[in-house]
Design an enzyme around this catalytic site. Sequence first.
Site, PDB file in Angstrom:
ATOM      1  N   PRO A  11       0.780  -1.250   0.704  1.00 21.00           N
ATOM      2  CA  PRO A  11      -0.441  -0.037   0.383  1.00 21.00           C
ATOM      3  C   PRO A  11       0.951   1.456   0.202  1.00 21.00           C
ATOM      4  CG  PRO A  11      -0.133  -0.963   2.240  1.00 21.00           C
ATOM      5  CD  PRO A  11       0.524  -2.528   1.037  1.00 21.00           C
ATOM      6  N   ASN A  12      -0.041   2.220  -0.714  1.00 22.38           N
ATOM      7  CA  ASN A  12       0.965   3.474  -1.004  1.00 22.38           C
ATOM      8  C   ASN A  12       2.612   3.513  -1.576  1.00 22.38           C
ATOM      9  OD1 ASN A  12      -1.001   4.568   0.811  1.00 22.38           O
ATOM     10  ND2 ASN A  12      -0.466   3.410   2.280  1.00 22.38           N
ATOM     11  N   ARG A  19       5.321  10.991  -1.840  1.00 25.01           N
ATOM     12  CA  ARG A  19       5.424  10.699  -1.046  1.00 25.01           C
ATOM     13  C   ARG A  19       6.085  10.663  -0.521  1.00 25.01           C
ATOM     14  NH1 ARG A  19       5.105   4.104   1.081  1.00 25.01           N
ATOM     15  NH2 ARG A  19       4.611   4.573   3.714  1.00 25.01           N
ATOM     16  N   TYR A  24      11.314   8.713   0.765  1.00 22.51           N
ATOM     17  CA  TYR A  24      11.054   7.629  -0.107  1.00 22.51           C
ATOM     18  C   TYR A  24      12.079   8.055  -1.642  1.00 22.51           C
ATOM     19  CZ  TYR A  24       8.314   5.591   3.360  1.00 22.51           C
ATOM     20  OH  TYR A  24       7.630   5.435   4.629  1.00 22.51           O
ATOM     21  N   ASN A  75       8.433  -6.176  -1.655  1.00 25.18           N
ATOM     22  CA  ASN A  75       7.853  -4.528  -0.625  1.00 25.18           C
ATOM     23  C   ASN A  75       6.475  -4.821   0.057  1.00 25.18           C
ATOM     24  OD1 ASN A  75       8.099  -2.347   0.984  1.00 25.18           O
ATOM     25  ND2 ASN A  75       9.131  -1.252  -0.188  1.00 25.18           N
ATOM     26  N   ALA A  78       3.478  -0.584   4.701  1.00 24.27           N
ATOM     27  CA  ALA A  78       3.008  -1.216   6.451  1.00 24.27           C
ATOM     28  C   ALA A  78       2.734  -2.687   6.269  1.00 24.27           C
ATOM     29  CB  ALA A  78       1.846  -0.097   6.148  1.00 24.27           C
ATOM     30  N   GLU A  99      12.669  -9.849   0.724  1.00 27.73           N
ATOM     31  CA  GLU A  99      12.201  -8.918   1.531  1.00 27.73           C
ATOM     32  C   GLU A  99      13.327  -6.896   0.899  1.00 27.73           C
ATOM     33  OE1 GLU A  99      11.907  -8.890   5.824  1.00 27.73           O
ATOM     34  OE2 GLU A  99      10.142  -7.101   5.826  1.00 27.73           O
ATOM     35  N   HIS A 101      12.828  -2.699   1.106  1.00 24.51           N
ATOM     36  CA  HIS A 101      12.704  -1.416   2.128  1.00 24.51           C
ATOM     37  C   HIS A 101      12.991  -0.312   1.211  1.00 24.51           C
ATOM     38  CE1 HIS A 101       9.371  -3.989   4.407  1.00 24.51           C
ATOM     39  NE2 HIS A 101      10.285  -4.433   5.099  1.00 24.51           N
ATOM     40  N   ARG A 108      13.168   4.132  12.115  1.00 20.73           N
ATOM     41  CA  ARG A 108      12.534   5.340  12.419  1.00 20.73           C
ATOM     42  C   ARG A 108      11.241   4.595  13.499  1.00 20.73           C
ATOM     43  NH1 ARG A 108       9.423   4.565   6.513  1.00 20.73           N
ATOM     44  NH2 ARG A 108       8.377   6.363   7.844  1.00 20.73           N
TER      45      ARG A 108
END
Length: 144
Positions: A11-12, A19, A24, A75, A78, A99, A101, A108
């Site tokens: 998502p996003n 964003r 990012y 990725n 969330a 995985e 990111h 964070r």
Amino acid sequence: MARTLMILNGPNLNLLGTREPEIYGHETLADIEAMCAKTAREHGLTIDFRQSNHEGELIDWVQEARNGFAAIIINPAAYTHTSIALHDALKAVSIPVIEVHISDPKSREAFRHVSYVEPAAARSIAGKGAAGYAEAVAVAAKLI
Ligand code: DQA
């Protein structure tokens, strides 16, 4: 032997480029797709690159990857930090899972420190910006 990598984005991530660019970066998801395709080509591979804002759709795609795909790069955005269902789906595949990111979630907010995906992944790459995706493709090429 399967030569296609399924590259999934949660998502996003469709909003990349606009964003929170300070976190990012400025690359769009289309830029990242082009970079992955180029790196895959250099390794004699092809990619199937997808994005969804819906947990169930990502799970359906993980299940689809069990047939005819060489590896999964994901990725989960969330859902990394919330989805036991995605963890279970990834545990049910026998091809390598990587995985990725863009940021480093572990440096964070505390709610990003747990990854339900990491225990199901052969490798986790984080904090390397969009370039982490190219590294994930190269890692996948080694693992298959
Ligand atoms: C992310 C990190 C996640 O914590 C966050 O929810 C995202 C993006 C990353 O690529 O850095 O949406 O997966």
